[in-house]
Design an enzyme around this catalytic site. Structure first.
Site, mmCIF file in Angstrom:
data_model
loop_
_atom_site.group_PDB
_atom_site.id
_atom_site.type_symbol
_atom_site.label_atom_id
_atom_site.label_comp_id
_atom_site.label_asym_id
_atom_site.label_seq_id
_atom_site.Cartn_x
_atom_site.Cartn_y
_atom_site.Cartn_z
ATOM 1 N N ASN A 183 0.826 -1.209 0.000
ATOM 2 C CA ASN A 183 0.000 0.000 0.000
ATOM 3 C C ASN A 183 0.861 1.260 0.000
ATOM 4 O O ASN A 183 0.600 2.211 -0.749
ATOM 5 C CB ASN A 183 -0.908 0.007 1.234
ATOM 6 C CG ASN A 183 -2.347 -0.344 0.911
ATOM 7 O OD1 ASN A 183 -2.768 -0.309 -0.237
ATOM 8 N ND2 ASN A 183 -3.115 -0.679 1.930
ATOM 9 N N GLU A 218 -6.799 -6.826 4.942
ATOM 10 C CA GLU A 218 -6.165 -7.760 4.011
ATOM 11 C C GLU A 218 -6.336 -9.210 4.461
ATOM 12 O O GLU A 218 -5.595 -10.095 4.023
ATOM 13 C CB GLU A 218 -4.671 -7.441 3.872
ATOM 14 C CG GLU A 218 -3.830 -7.689 5.122
ATOM 15 C CD GLU A 218 -3.764 -6.485 6.059
ATOM 16 O OE1 GLU A 218 -2.780 -6.399 6.821
ATOM 17 O OE2 GLU A 218 -4.683 -5.658 6.035
#
Length: 303
Positions: A183, A218
């Site tokens: 990310n 996630e």
């Protein structure tokens, strides 16, 4: 009429004549009729077929309709099935009791064809809308998978099946390795794309009987029905390998992605029938150990 396609109606009545009569009255309706001639058979078929509506005779020998309705409403996986009582007479007190038990309507014998159709249509239409709203509320917007709320509900159902029938169930917790650096390096839109691709892989690699959910962030959780620990480990390893072979790129830059998976099965977790929480916690502990051991691997609970 299209809103009734593929819906099913379970008729529970000890009179063969009533089954024939209801069948005749509903012949023009696009519903599948299921027949039970006593309460025990009715409960068994309700559990196995999960009908969209139950037409339930109030006055049956051995176990009456009120008792069966109470039994159905006590089962989490059956409690949302609407019940319409069939009865020759129904005084005010009985009506009140029926509605307090969760019945949605009643029809008095002998049936008026138009009235029976109207009440059945209304109950099935409400059930269809309820199912659509419930499904929408339990789907993760990013991935299209089931969400955590559905996971908890479904796991409770599987624990009930385990307790009643002894069928094993396993849970796999899946975590995307080093997701924060992905990310931070490539941006959140790419991170979302990674989550979506992995969700697609998990969905494609799962069996029809498996329940794949986005647990949060996630992390994913998978319920493997009728599966002991050893079988669940095999399924999880196939999923891990499938993710490892993904060829993801951000622009022209290859971005390798892997997952770690922790597995816990009811055959190796004590008190598993008490609550699905035990399985989730055990799978999470297994996942933690896998990540501590180096990630990109599958680990389970030892007996």
């Amino acid at each position: 009429m299209s809103d009734m396609v593929h819906q099913s109606v379970l008729i529970v009545d000890d009179s063969p004549d009533i089954h024939q009569l209801v069948g005749a009255r509903l012949r023009s309706e696009r519903v599948n009729l299921i027949h039970a001639h006593d309460a025990a058979e009715g409960f068994r078929l309700a559990a196995s077929e999960k009908p969209d509506l139950i037409l339930l005779d109030l006055d049956m020998p051995i176990t009456d309709g009120m008792t069966l309705c109470r039994q159905l409403k006590a089962e989490q996986e059956l409690s949302d099935i609407p019940v319409i009582f069939l009865t020759g007479t129904m005084d005010v007190q009985t009506k009140v009791q029926a509605f307090e038990l969760g019945a949605v309507d009643y029809v008095t014998k002998p049936f008026d064809a138009v009235e029976l159709k109207a009440r059945v249509r209304a109950a099935l239409r409400t059930k269809r809308y309820h199912d659509l709203l419930t499904t929408k509320a339990q789907i993760d917007a990013l991935t299209g998978l089931w969400n955590r709320g559905y996971l908890n509900d479904r796991l409770a159902v599987e624990m009930s099946v385990l307790e009643r029938k002894g069928l094993p169930v396993a849970v796999a917790m899946v975590d995307i390795d080093h997701f924060k650096p992905i990310n931070d390096t490539y941006g959140h839109p790419f991170g979302d794309a990674v989550i979506q691709r992995i969700a697609e892989v998990l969905g494609n690699m799962s069996r029809d009987s498996d329940v794949v959910c986005r647990y949060g962030g996630e992390e994913f959780a998978i319920i493997l029905r009728d599966t002991p620990s050893e079988g669940a480990m095999t399924v999880a390893e196939r999923m891990r390998k499938a993710v490892e072979t993904l060829q993801l790129t951000c622009g022209k830059t290859p971005v390798p992605v892997t997952v770690s998976i922790g597995v816990a099965g009811s055959d190796r977790v004590g008190n598993a029938t008490d609550s699905g929480t035990h399985l989730l916690e055990a799978a999470d502990r297994a996942l933690y150990r896998v990540k501590e051991a180096g990630r990109n691997r599958v680990g389970g609970i030892t007996p």
